[in-house]
Write a protein that holds these residues in place. Sequence first.
Motif, mmCIF file in Angstrom:
data_model
loop_
_atom_site.group_PDB
_atom_site.id
_atom_site.type_symbol
_atom_site.label_atom_id
_atom_site.label_comp_id
_atom_site.label_asym_id
_atom_site.label_seq_id
_atom_site.Cartn_x
_atom_site.Cartn_y
_atom_site.Cartn_z
ATOM 1 N N PHE A 321 0.756 -1.201 -0.101
ATOM 2 C CA PHE A 321 -0.004 -0.074 -0.018
ATOM 3 C C PHE A 321 0.781 1.152 0.216
ATOM 4 O O PHE A 321 1.993 1.322 0.397
ATOM 5 N N LEU A 323 0.575 5.161 1.210
ATOM 6 C CA LEU A 323 -0.150 5.948 2.057
ATOM 7 C C LEU A 323 0.279 7.492 1.667
ATOM 8 O O LEU A 323 1.386 7.982 1.791
ATOM 9 N N THR A 337 -8.251 0.259 5.092
ATOM 10 C CA THR A 337 -7.101 -0.543 5.139
ATOM 11 C C THR A 337 -7.031 -1.414 6.363
ATOM 12 O O THR A 337 -6.718 -2.646 6.609
ATOM 13 N N PHE A 351 3.360 -1.142 4.234
ATOM 14 C CA PHE A 351 3.074 0.317 4.139
ATOM 15 C C PHE A 351 4.166 1.067 3.477
ATOM 16 O O PHE A 351 5.193 1.231 4.113
ATOM 17 N N THR A 407 -0.527 1.745 11.791
ATOM 18 C CA THR A 407 0.482 0.740 12.049
ATOM 19 C C THR A 407 0.400 -0.021 13.316
ATOM 20 O O THR A 407 0.753 -1.087 13.354
ATOM 21 N N THR A 410 -2.265 -2.665 12.716
ATOM 22 C CA THR A 410 -1.558 -3.748 11.921
ATOM 23 C C THR A 410 -0.810 -4.691 12.727
ATOM 24 O O THR A 410 -0.657 -5.877 12.533
#
Length: 512
Positions: A321, A323, A337, A351, A407, A410
């Motif tokens: 991904f 950002l 996400t 990311f 973050t 995740t």
Amino acid sequence: MAKLKIGVIDLVSKGPTNTLWSKIMHANLASIMPQVVATWCEQEGHEVKMICYTGTEDLHKELPKDVHLVFISSFTQAALLAYALSNYFRSQGAVTVLGGPHARCYPDDAIKYFDYVLGFTHRSTIQEVLDNCTPQRPLGKHLAAKGQPAQLPGVKERWKFMEPTLKKAPFLKIVPMLGSVGCPYTCSFCIDSVVPYQPLEYEVIREDLHFLLTKFKKPWVVWHDPNFGVRFKDNMEAISSAAPPKSIQFIAESSLTILTEDHLKVMEQNGFEALLPGIESWYELGNKSRTAHLEGEEKVNRISQHVNMMFRYVPYVQTNFVLGLDSDVGDAPFELTKRFVDLTPAAFPGFSLLTAFGEAAPLNLEYQRAGRVLPFPFHFLNNHLAMNLKPKNYEWVDFYNKVIDLTAYTFSKKALYRRFMATPNFTSRWMNFMRAVSSEGYGRLRFYHKVRKNLIEDSAFRKYFEGETTLLPAFYRNIIQKDLGLWWQWLPQGALEHNPNAYLQKNQKLTA
């Protein structure tokens, strides 16, 4: 032509590191072109020593001695180390050459510190340097072929220069290969967006895979293609004709458009163990994922179903991904996400912060015209440590709040547990855990917290991010000095700064 003593240096790391991740994996991140250049130089009759710097070696002891010519390959994040090394070798009387992504992205900066800076490089490009091995001062010479070479030395030809690096990897030893150069997609931020797709010789692929079976019981191969499998049938036939089914284990970066279920069945039969598809955004760039007319939650659901299906055929998937794209507004991109993380627990999300790498993509001209590109030192331009573009739709503190929140979500204990339980085998579980607790997961989270704190508490730091001053905050300068160590003293004057609008200014001169 006199026989030259040549050094070739592949900078995987930008400074010393002793993390477990670097010790295990950095040797597997070696680039192909330094090995190619070393091979070409030796084939021309020169004496060549090549090193791959992974950050775990004593670089000063590893460096080639008493050389006439030094080739250094560097990504932008290692550019300052490359500049320092060039300064050191020049002081010893050597001619220095820079290649790799940084040379392509920032040639006008690099020629201040190197005698030659190479863009697209053919054997004839290297021959020109060898024939004119003389210092180019005060500015170096920029050489670039019109496009990527049509053929390159394969693994068998490069083995002499590849094997010492592989020996540094204690467990997993991954061989880099190329099946193609360029890419048929035009992702606006990508260095390959304007490079025509071009397959390399399939006979070389077959020969190299057969050769690897004489070196390893069950080799690991990573394809460095920007988008592997565009000519899917040809690639699979080359693999299947070279080796028995599943006798070689493959890793590849590809697009979801290519990774259909029918194709995945064939890839499973041919030993593909890890795939890295680019999702990039929930609101644009849908051509790579067969979702050109979908966005938002509908796209999340469609891609989640696709990625979950992939795990029937491969045990490891990383989804990529970006950002901070201009299409991102408000909470939605980040919340979507998170939703994907929940719906696709086995996938490892990668990311990247949107970054404009000099001349890498034409879109960077638009960013520079808008005055959005910031002069962050090259040391931090690796898609993670700094976003050198002022976000279009976010204030800086708000943006970092959202990046930190995503973050943390995740790599929360809950997410790690779900990823561990959903991942199909031990190797994939180990890889996910190592990445989460290393600089990629927890390490980035700690760094983002420090950046946000400085944005809130240090007005000078905030002004640098807003483009109101070009005075580099001590926070960044101290990191560079610590990372470079003894090479800090060799960093050329002015190397910490660069012109973030050099691409635009050069383009304006050419079109005037």
